[in-house]
Scaffold this motif. Structure first.
Motif, short mmCIF file in Angstrom:
data_model
loop_
_atom_site.label_atom_id
_atom_site.label_comp_id
_atom_site.label_asym_id
_atom_site.label_seq_id
_atom_site.Cartn_x
_atom_site.Cartn_y
_atom_site.Cartn_z
N GLY A 1 0.82 -1.20 0.00
CA GLY A 1 0.00 0.00 0.00
C GLY A 1 0.86 1.25 0.00
N GLU A 2 0.65 2.14 0.99
CA GLU A 2 1.41 3.39 1.04
C GLU A 2 2.88 3.16 1.33
N TRP A 3 3.24 1.93 1.71
CA TRP A 3 4.64 1.64 2.05
C TRP A 3 5.36 0.90 0.93
N LYS A 4 4.88 1.04 -0.30
CA LYS A 4 5.65 0.48 -1.41
C LYS A 4 7.01 1.18 -1.43
N ILE A 5 8.03 0.48 -1.91
CA ILE A 5 9.38 1.00 -1.79
C ILE A 5 9.54 2.30 -2.56
N GLY A 6 10.36 3.21 -1.98
CA GLY A 6 10.56 4.52 -2.56
C GLY A 6 11.59 4.53 -3.67
N GLY A 7 11.82 5.71 -4.23
CA GLY A 7 12.70 5.84 -5.39
C GLY A 7 14.12 5.39 -5.13
N ALA A 8 14.69 5.77 -3.99
CA ALA A 8 16.07 5.40 -3.70
C ALA A 8 16.22 3.90 -3.52
N GLN A 9 15.25 3.28 -2.86
CA GLN A 9 15.28 1.82 -2.69
C GLN A 9 15.18 1.12 -4.03
N ARG A 10 14.40 1.67 -4.95
CA ARG A 10 14.26 1.05 -6.27
C ARG A 10 15.59 1.07 -7.01
N TRP A 11 16.31 2.17 -6.91
CA TRP A 11 17.64 2.21 -7.53
C TRP A 11 18.50 1.09 -6.96
N TRP A 12 18.51 0.95 -5.64
CA TRP A 12 19.33 -0.09 -5.01
C TRP A 12 18.86 -1.48 -5.42
N LEU A 13 17.56 -1.68 -5.46
CA LEU A 13 17.00 -2.99 -5.79
C LEU A 13 17.46 -3.46 -7.16
N HIS A 14 17.52 -2.55 -8.13
CA HIS A 14 17.98 -2.95 -9.46
C HIS A 14 19.38 -3.56 -9.39
N GLY A 15 20.29 -2.88 -8.72
CA GLY A 15 21.65 -3.39 -8.63
C GLY A 15 21.73 -4.68 -7.83
N SER A 16 20.94 -4.77 -6.78
CA SER A 16 20.96 -5.96 -5.93
C SER A 16 20.45 -7.19 -6.67
N LEU A 17 19.36 -7.02 -7.42
CA LEU A 17 18.81 -8.15 -8.18
C LEU A 17 19.75 -8.57 -9.31
N ALA A 18 20.39 -7.59 -9.96
CA ALA A 18 21.34 -7.93 -11.02
C ALA A 18 22.51 -8.73 -10.44
N SER A 19 22.99 -8.31 -9.28
CA SER A 19 24.10 -9.02 -8.64
C SER A 19 23.68 -10.43 -8.23
N LEU A 20 22.50 -10.56 -7.65
CA LEU A 20 22.03 -11.88 -7.22
C LEU A 20 21.82 -12.81 -8.41
N ALA A 21 21.28 -12.28 -9.50
CA ALA A 21 21.08 -13.11 -10.69
C ALA A 21 22.41 -13.69 -11.18
N ASN A 22 23.46 -12.87 -11.16
CA ASN A 22 24.78 -13.35 -11.58
C ASN A 22 25.31 -14.43 -10.64
N GLU A 23 25.12 -14.24 -9.33
CA GLU A 23 25.58 -15.21 -8.35
C GLU A 23 24.84 -16.54 -8.52
N LEU A 24 23.55 -16.46 -8.74
CA LEU A 24 22.75 -17.68 -8.93
C LEU A 24 23.19 -18.42 -10.20
N GLU A 25 23.39 -17.67 -11.27
CA GLU A 25 23.79 -18.29 -12.54
C GLU A 25 25.15 -18.98 -12.39
N ALA A 26 26.06 -18.36 -11.63
CA ALA A 26 27.39 -18.94 -11.44
C ALA A 26 27.34 -20.26 -10.70
N ARG A 27 26.28 -20.47 -9.92
CA ARG A 27 26.14 -21.71 -9.15
C ARG A 27 25.14 -22.69 -9.77
N GLY A 28 24.69 -22.38 -10.98
CA GLY A 28 23.78 -23.28 -11.66
C GLY A 28 22.32 -22.98 -11.44
N GLY A 29 22.01 -21.86 -10.78
CA GLY A 29 20.63 -21.50 -10.52
C GLY A 29 20.15 -20.40 -11.46
N ALA A 30 18.96 -19.91 -11.21
CA ALA A 30 18.38 -18.85 -12.03
C ALA A 30 17.38 -18.06 -11.19
#
Length: 453
Positions: free
Chosen positions: A42-71
């Motif tokens: 609701g009103e506590w959906k993540i704000g703009g700064a968190q969204r910027w961080w989330l993009h980088g965090s998800l990209a990093s995690l996707a790479n780590e998962l792929e390196a270990r055979g995950g997705a």
């Protein structure tokens, strides 16, 4: 062939010391799912700064998962619906997740019911286990911490799974770029390059801080020093666990910091007791907050760092540029808004929610209520920080020079109070309110709220 295990990710974007991943990896092929959910909070959906961080965090995690055979599978929508849908699409035998304490996540976990297996990984120890003698939740930090101590140290953190097996067929996934989490027009996040979202970045900060933790107690309040851990955003997004941090700083030299880390657990305990603490005052003061045109102008000046108080302005500009603010500056800027400007603390909390990369519902709400004197465990409202004295006391001269460049030529003796010293350069704004006038106005409002006229 073992059945697929679905791991639902939220603020736990890591592989090391991640019990949900560990349990799933043992049981069968792992399907990792992150849902961008702007509906459930609701009103506590993540704000703009968190969204910027989330993009980088998800990209990093996707790479780590792929390196270990995950997705990593990405979807958008209401979490409970999407998680159930992906579980059905993939034929998942179980759904694993880290327990979270925000009221919207508690509701989503309840909605998924028995299909969901929750694991502890966001705290040092499960807050619902820390109870007073009467069986209720602690509302004061001191007794909470003394009880928590009987459960410390936490278990040693577990390493990341060395290898993951992904299901033979993955369900459809959104593209991270299509979520448009990064600002473009304009790109207000150019100063965010001081951060490295992701698990690797978190571990770098921990290693750096561990070598300096012995100085934490003496440096943590000095804005011009690199005395804090800089781990708050990594902890909020779950790129590192509290257990990793606890053991990483070591005994003795990190004791003061460990108590601060335990405050994070305490804030989660408080939102379990009061889920609406982000908007509801726990000890209502009913202050006559200022409203109207001048109040709006003052809020705008505060939010951009043009109050005429150098330490306040430095903190607010650091926040705007980098998405983060030094802890001492957070105390001073929030006190200034609530007391000198006599504006509702919830307005400041909402501004921080949108602009902080580490905006955390429990910590943000708890800390604003602490400043406002409305929290279960808070300072009295009548204790009003003097921003000019705070600036000098905590050696903020170099901090001010960095973030308020129009004052950079002033010597230390003048820079904390350029208007009082009559050396303010052209273009630097006059104080929105004098310290004495602001203090007296706040105290009159407090007396009125208490029925004293």
């Amino acid at each position: 062939m073992a059945d697929t295990q679905l791991v639902w990710l939220r603020q736990d974007l890591r592989l090391a010391d991640q019990p949900a991943f560990a349990a799933a990896a043992v049981a069968g092929p792992v399907l990792a799912l992150y849902v961008l959910d702007d509906e459930t909070p609701g009103e506590w959906k993540i704000g703009g700064a968190q969204r910027w961080w989330l993009h980088g965090s998800l990209a990093s995690l996707a790479n780590e998962l792929e390196a270990r055979g995950g997705a990593l599978t990405l979807r958008r929508g209401r979490s409970a619906e999407i998680v159930a849908q992906v579980a059905e699409e993939s034929g998942a035998a179980a759904i694993h997740a880290t327990r979270h304490y925000e009221p919207w996540w508690v509701g989503a976990e309840r909605e998924l019911g028995e299909r969901l297996t929750l694991h502890e990984g966001d705290v040092l120890h499960e807050p619902s286990d820390i109870r007073s003698g009467s069986g209720g939740a602690f509302k004061i930090y001191g007794p909470y911490y003394r009880t928590l101590e009987s459960h410390l140290p936490p278990p040693e953190p577990e390493p990341a799974p060395r290898k993951l097996t992904a299901p033979g067929k993955l369900p459809p996934s959104d593209r991270l770029e299509d979520w448009e989490l990064l600002p473009t027009r304009p790109n207000w996040a150019t100063g965010f390059d001081v951060w490295e979202p992701g698990e690797a970045g978190a571990l770098k900060h921990l290693k750096r801080f561990a070598a300096e933790a012995e100085h934490y107690a003496n440096r943590r309040d000095l804005p011009a020093e690199v005395g804090t851990s800089n781990l708050s955003a990594h902890l909020h997004h779950g790129e590192i666990s509290p257990r990793q941090v606890w053991h990483g700083v070591g005994a003795g030299s990190g004791d003061k910091f460990r108590r601060e880390l335990a405050w994070r657990d305490f804030s989660r305990s408080v939102i379990l007791a009061d889920p609406d603490m982000g908007t509801r005052e726990q000890r209502p003061l009913a202050l006559p907050h200022r409203t109207g045109k001048q109040a709006e102008s003052d809020f705008a000046a505060w939010s951009k760092g043009y109050t005429g108080y150098p330490l306040v302005d430095a903190g607010m500009r650091q926040l705007w540029v980098t998405g983060w603010m030094h802890n001492r500056a957070r105390l001073v800027t929030s006190s200034f808004l609530v007391k000198h400007l006599l504006l509702d603390w919830r307005r400041g909390a909402q501004w921080f929610w949108d602009t902080l990369v580490d905006a955390d519902y429990a910590n943000n709400s708890q800390n604003w209520q602490w400043i406002a004197g409305t929290g279960f465990d808070s300072q009295p409202f009548y204790r009003i920080m003097a921003p000019l004295a705070q600036s000098e006391r905590f050696g903020a001269a170099e901090y001010i020079r960095r973030w308020v460049p129009e004052l950079k030529q002033l010597p230390d003796a003048d820079i904390h109070d350029p208007w009082g010293r009559r050396v303010a350069p052209a273009g630097y704004p006059e104080p929105l309110v004098g310290h004495r006038d602001g203090r007296e106005r706040a105290l009159r409002a407090f007396r009125k709220a208490r029925g004293g006229g």
